[in-house]
Write a protein that holds these residues in place. Structure first.
Motif, short mmCIF file in Angstrom:
data_model
loop_
_atom_site.label_atom_id
_atom_site.label_comp_id
_atom_site.label_asym_id
_atom_site.label_seq_id
_atom_site.Cartn_x
_atom_site.Cartn_y
_atom_site.Cartn_z
N VAL A 233 24.94 22.49 18.35
CA VAL A 233 25.53 23.76 18.78
C VAL A 233 25.57 24.72 17.59
CG1 VAL A 233 27.54 24.91 19.76
CG2 VAL A 233 26.95 22.58 20.51
N TRP A 234 24.73 25.75 17.65
CA TRP A 234 24.77 26.79 16.63
C TRP A 234 26.01 27.67 16.84
CZ3 TRP A 234 21.64 26.71 12.56
CH2 TRP A 234 20.39 26.09 12.65
N GLY A 235 26.52 28.23 15.76
CA GLY A 235 27.65 29.16 15.86
C GLY A 235 28.80 28.57 16.65
N ALA A 236 29.25 27.39 16.24
CA ALA A 236 30.14 26.59 17.07
C ALA A 236 31.55 27.15 17.22
CB ALA A 236 30.21 25.16 16.53
N THR A 237 31.93 28.14 16.43
CA THR A 237 33.24 28.77 16.62
C THR A 237 33.11 30.17 17.21
OG1 THR A 237 33.27 29.62 14.35
CG2 THR A 237 34.32 27.47 14.75
N GLY A 238 31.91 30.55 17.63
CA GLY A 238 31.71 31.85 18.27
C GLY A 238 32.12 31.82 19.72
N VAL A 259 28.35 25.63 11.54
CA VAL A 259 29.23 26.75 11.24
C VAL A 259 28.84 27.34 9.89
CG1 VAL A 259 31.15 25.86 12.62
CG2 VAL A 259 30.96 25.21 10.21
N SER A 260 29.50 28.43 9.50
CA SER A 260 29.10 29.13 8.28
C SER A 260 30.18 29.15 7.20
CB SER A 260 28.71 30.57 8.62
OG SER A 260 29.79 31.25 9.23
N SER A 261 31.27 28.40 7.38
CA SER A 261 32.31 28.35 6.37
C SER A 261 33.14 27.09 6.56
CB SER A 261 33.22 29.58 6.43
OG SER A 261 34.04 29.53 7.59
N GLU A 262 33.85 26.70 5.51
CA GLU A 262 34.71 25.53 5.61
C GLU A 262 35.90 25.80 6.52
OE1 GLU A 262 35.57 21.84 5.65
OE2 GLU A 262 33.78 22.60 4.64
N GLU A 263 36.37 27.06 6.56
CA GLU A 263 37.45 27.42 7.47
C GLU A 263 37.04 27.20 8.92
OE1 GLU A 263 40.31 31.29 8.49
OE2 GLU A 263 38.48 31.53 7.31
N ASN A 278 28.31 22.55 7.73
CA ASN A 278 28.51 23.88 7.14
C ASN A 278 27.18 24.30 6.54
OD1 ASN A 278 29.15 26.15 5.65
ND2 ASN A 278 30.92 25.25 4.63
N ARG A 279 26.50 25.23 7.19
CA ARG A 279 25.13 25.53 6.78
C ARG A 279 25.05 26.19 5.41
NH1 ARG A 279 22.86 30.76 9.33
NH2 ARG A 279 24.66 31.86 10.15
N THR A 280 26.19 26.72 4.91
CA THR A 280 26.17 27.29 3.55
C THR A 280 26.04 26.20 2.50
OG1 THR A 280 28.60 27.26 3.33
CG2 THR A 280 27.60 29.22 4.32
N GLU A 281 26.29 24.95 2.89
CA GLU A 281 26.19 23.84 1.95
C GLU A 281 24.81 23.18 1.97
OE1 GLU A 281 29.44 21.26 2.88
OE2 GLU A 281 30.97 22.68 2.21
N LEU A 282 23.95 23.61 2.88
CA LEU A 282 22.57 23.12 2.88
C LEU A 282 21.80 23.82 1.77
CD1 LEU A 282 21.84 23.19 6.73
CD2 LEU A 282 22.56 21.22 5.36
N ASP A 283 20.87 23.15 1.16
CA ASP A 283 20.13 23.69 0.02
C ASP A 283 18.97 24.55 0.52
OD1 ASP A 283 19.26 24.19 -2.53
OD2 ASP A 283 18.26 22.24 -2.78
#
Length: 445
Positions: A233-238, A259-263, A278-283
């Motif tokens: 599920v992309w954008g799982a908090t949208g 998701v895009s943040s740890e929050e 958290n996709r920001t943690e992917l390299d």
């Protein structure tokens, strides 16, 4: 008669809980408050980078339209912002007045919609106050939520699936008299019983996104998820994703939330989703999900969590993520898409589609039965609102701006005729059993 929210005897009666007979004794106002766009402002944002919807959304009085035999007038207690509200307000991809003009050519019923203003909004909850001569199953006093699928019951295509009707429209987007107002006008086959344990603002915030996700994942026209399916599920908090995660979990599937943040990761875990990326943690560097190896990197992250590739990918972001979605789906898997919020033109390596026998399923909106089914799940307490913020009608532009700039999670609601938050609960015992911690999760975070 010119009225406002505070001087309308009919709205006062609705707020006081009047029965149907009492509501009929109150005159229907000739004008009412509504959030609307103006046709003479269609070129407002030409050449501009920041198309701030606060400039184009106006709140003021408009005329009450004549009622068709198959229609109802609903006193709107609360409504919600969807991304089609943002599209409407920036006049893209085409100005919605073009839709109203096209509708206006269909006869007098359509001509009522072709006006120099457009009352917007595709989600609402309220009380029926008037019914047309042809309405049989609904009456003044009924508490309802509204399905935005505007379907012509005389179109033969609607009898197989309402979304296959060539004349199907999105209410409040391709039609006038939408939900962001003190009153709205809807067809009788848009009405659904309001879940009794929800407040007005909670009930108003569900149908468009929850039913869209239901059709994509559960319905016979979508991916037809089964027990044990791994679903990315992309954008799982949208707005869409927050219901998709719940539907997967409720149906015995295994959601993997992106998701895009740890929050946001903490929020989706609080919904009971065990596997979160958290996709920001992917390299991936500055290219993000458009990185040439994004699919491989994401696929490895999924397998580390659940041990296999997803059988279903829930897609609505489009250009930025679609290539990775096609890559990570398992052999014979399904990518189900209902939108392209990051761009409509997708690029993906077709070898991973045909050689691994994957399928892309296009899904748009939902039919009346699907809208009723998902509201039944909500009424049973199996699926919960993901409401995060509430604004008054006068600040509709600000509410839409929050969605436009992606400064929200879940859904954003607007109070219309309701005087304050927390009203409209008819079954407090059920609400207590379901638990405030479930119903207000997104508000508290």
């Amino acid at each position: 008669m010119v009225t406002s929210a505070s001087s309308d005897p009919l709205l006062d009666a609705v707020r006081a809980g009047a029965d149907g007979r009492q509501l009929l004794d109150c005159p229907l106002p000739t004008r009412f408050r509504a959030a609307h766009l103006r046709k003479d402002e269609v070129g407002l944002f030409d050449g501009q980078t920041d198309k701030d919807v606060r400039r184009s959304i106006h709140v003021g009085e408009v005329d009450m339209p004549e009622l068709a035999p198959d229609e109802c007038v609903v006193a709107v207690m609360a409504a919600a912002i969807n991304f089609n509200t943002v599209w409407s307000a920036i006049f893209e991809p085409v100005p919605t007045f073009a839709f109203l003009e096209k509708f206006g050519r269909q006869g007098w019923h359509g001509a009522r919609h072709d006006l120099p203003y457009h009352v917007i909004g595709s989600d609402a909850a309220g009380v029926v106050v008037r019914t047309g001569a042809g309405v049989r199953k609904w009456k003044p006093g009924d508490r309802v939520v509204i399905s935005p699928a505007y379907v012509d019951e005389e179109d033969h295509g609607s009898y197989d699936d309402g979304m296959m009707s060539e004349t199907q429209l999105a209410w409040g987007f391709e039609t006038n008299f939408g939900g962001l107002a003190d009153y709205c006008v809807v067809k009788a086959n848009q009405l659904i019983r309001k879940p009794a344990h929800l407040t007005w603002e909670e009930a108003a915030s569900n149908t468009l996104c929850a039913a869209t996700a239901y059709r994509m994942l559960v319905g016979v026209h979508g991916a037809r998820m089964k027990q044990g399916d791994v679903v990315l599920v992309w954008g799982a908090t949208g707005g869409l994703g927050s219901y998709a995660v719940q539907l997967v979990k409720n149906g015995g599937g295994i959601p993997v939330a992106v998701v895009s943040s740890e929050e946001k990761a903490a929020l989706v875990r609080a919904q009971g989703c065990e596997h979160v990326i958290n996709r920001t943690e992917l390299d991936l560097g500055e290219q993000g999900m458009r990185h040439p190896k994004a699919g491989r990197i994401l696929g490895e992250a999924i397998r580390r969590r659940v041990g296999e590739d997803p059988g279903i990918v829930f897609e609505y972001l489009g250009r930025e993520t679609f290539g990775a979605s096609v890559y990570v789906a398992k052999r014979g898997g399904k990518i189900v898409t209902c939108g392209s919020s990051t761009g409509y033109r997708h690029e993906y390596d077709n070898r991973f589609l045909w050689m691994r026998l994957k399928s892309i399923i296009g899904s748009h909106g939902f039919n009346y039965a699907e809208a009723v089914e998902v509201n039944r799940l909500i009424a049973l307490g199996m699926i919960h609102p993901t409401l995060s913020a509430v604004y008054p009608l006068e600040r509709t532009g600000e509410a839409a701006r929050v969605v436009q700039t992606n400064r929200h999670v879940g859904k954003v609601a607007v109070l219309c005729a309701a005087e304050k938050e927390g009203q409209g609960v008819e079954d407090p015992a059920l609400r207590e059993r379901i638990g405030e911690h479930n119903l207000t999760l997104y508000r508290r975070r």
